[in-house]
Design an enzyme around this catalytic site. Structure first.
Site, PDB file in Angstrom:
ATOM      1  N   HIS A 164      48.010 114.791  35.739  1.00 50.72           N
ATOM      2  CA  HIS A 164      48.713 115.073  36.991  1.00 50.72           C
ATOM      3  C   HIS A 164      47.873 116.117  37.706  1.00 50.72           C
ATOM      4  CE1 HIS A 164      52.442 115.766  39.452  1.00 50.72           C
ATOM      5  NE2 HIS A 164      51.841 116.930  39.629  1.00 50.72           N
ATOM      6  N   ASN A 221      49.341 117.090  45.803  1.00 51.11           N
ATOM      7  CA  ASN A 221      48.764 116.235  44.772  1.00 51.11           C
ATOM      8  C   ASN A 221      47.521 115.538  45.301  1.00 51.11           C
ATOM      9  OD1 ASN A 221      50.954 115.898  42.421  1.00 51.11           O
ATOM     10  ND2 ASN A 221      52.030 116.036  44.362  1.00 51.11           N
ATOM     11  N   CYS A 259      54.527 123.029  44.024  1.00 52.73           N
ATOM     12  CA  CYS A 259      55.603 123.507  43.150  1.00 52.73           C
ATOM     13  C   CYS A 259      56.253 124.741  43.759  1.00 52.73           C
ATOM     14  CB  CYS A 259      55.043 123.853  41.766  1.00 52.73           C
ATOM     15  SG  CYS A 259      56.265 124.568  40.644  1.00 52.73           S
ATOM     16  N   HIS A 262      46.349 118.227  41.165  1.00 54.58           N
ATOM     17  CA  HIS A 262      46.551 118.734  42.523  1.00 54.58           C
ATOM     18  C   HIS A 262      45.179 119.042  43.132  1.00 54.58           C
ATOM     19  CE1 HIS A 262      51.040 119.446  42.779  1.00 54.58           C
ATOM     20  NE2 HIS A 262      50.860 119.016  41.548  1.00 54.58           N
ATOM     21  N   ARG A 281      59.248 112.510  44.510  1.00 54.21           N
ATOM     22  CA  ARG A 281      59.760 113.670  43.783  1.00 54.21           C
ATOM     23  C   ARG A 281      58.872 114.893  44.000  1.00 54.21           C
ATOM     24  NH1 ARG A 281      57.999 117.305  40.121  1.00 54.21           N
ATOM     25  NH2 ARG A 281      56.823 115.624  39.089  1.00 54.21           N
TER      26      ARG A 281
END
Length: 311
Positions: free
Chosen positions: A212, A254, A245, A214, A15
């Site tokens: 999460h 990521n 993004c 990056h 995703r």
């Protein structure tokens, strides 16, 4: 009995890893990627996003990909949704987890979902109600993700108070889990500790938190260690460091799942993930994605003999 891992990793390449690409990855390749990730023992997979294809064309095939992903009963299969309509599609598809995103940055929230933060909080409450209307055995987990928790490329600094405001709203609306996202990779180990501690004070120790991360500025793994020190045991990561993004200029990939798994295992923390199998995802990605998008120190150096001998 199989021992539970010390650290849980959610694989987000299908995703978050693909959403920013300007090429369409074929449906069969996405499914093969998910198959390999599941075979490696990953226990949670962010398999797609229920968004309009005109907004993110990469997910025009999300229904087919999600149906395939859900055949893997060994993993929690989740989907990111931007609004109640997307959540309705995800719930109807039978996902195990719904990831609903609100930005701590008002500017990024408008760019990302075209709503104010307050409007998005109301939308989250509607999603919670829709899930609660389902029979008990058919209710997916609901995770509230706070984008730009550690800074925003559109707005700059994001205050601790702004992050805590969204976290409190998620908790009051009965999120099952809260994710803190370093959407553009501006976090430092110090800010990780500060924000995690502040959010814990706000929502209480009973709420599960995840990170999460990056790797825009190269601090991704250092920030993961800071998260561990702050008590975090759930992390998002992407094989080959894919990600970014579309609504956050400058955001890079990521943290690399393979590198994260190697680091954690060398620290004596089990992940339950077969690193050799996980490394095989590169072969699938390389057939469809330019090499410039694929990163990872372990892929460059190879798995050191010290780890293989320990196994």
């Amino acid at each position: 009995m199989v021992r539970a891992p010390d650290v849980y990793i959610c694989e987000v390449a299908p995703r978050d890893g693909l959403q920013n690409l300007d090429i369409f990855v074929p449906t069969e390749a996405k499914c093969a990627l998910i198959d390999t990730i599941a075979a490696a023992g990953v226990r949670e997979i962010d398999a797609g996003s229920f968004v309009p294809p005109k907004v993110v064309p990469q997910f025009a095939d999300v229904d087919a990909v999600m149906a395939h992903a859900l055949t893997h009963k060994s993993a929690t299969i989740g989907a990111l949704v931007p609004n109640p309509k997307g959540a309705g599609r995800a719930i109807a598809a039978g996902v195990d987890a719904v990831y609903f995103v609100i930005s701590a940055s008002e500017t990024h929230n408008q760019a990302n979902v075209r709503r104010s933060v307050d409007e998005q909080i109301e939308a989250f409450r509607a999603v919670r109600a829709a899930i609660d209307d389902r029979p008990v055995g058919q209710r997916p987990q609901l995770m509230g993700a706070i984008s730009t928790s550690f800074g925003c490329s559109l707005e700059g600094e994001v205050s601790e108070a702004a992050v805590c405001q969204v976290a409190r709203a998620f908790a009051e609306a009965r999120a099952d889990e809260i994710g803190l996202a370093d959407t553009v990779g501006y976090a430092t180990p110090k800010s990780i500790g500060q924000i995690v501690s502040a959010v814990r004070r706000e929502v209480g120790s009973q709420m599960t938190l995840r990170l999460h991360l990056h790797d825009t500025l190269g601090a991704g793994l250092a920030n993961a260690v800071a998260g561990l020190e702050a008590g975090i045991r759930r992390f998002d990561a992407a094989v080959s460091g894919l990600g970014g993004c579309p609504f956050a200029p400058g955001a890079r990939g990521n943290i690399v799942t393979e590198d994260l798994v190697f680091m954690l295992e060398r620290m004596g923390l089990s992940t339950g993930i077969d690193l050799d199998r996980l490394m095989q995802t590169r072969e699938i990605l390389a057939r469809h994605i330019p090499a410039a998008h694929l990163t990872g120190h372990l892929h460059e150096a190879g798995i050191p003999k010290v780890l293989r001998s320990a196994a």
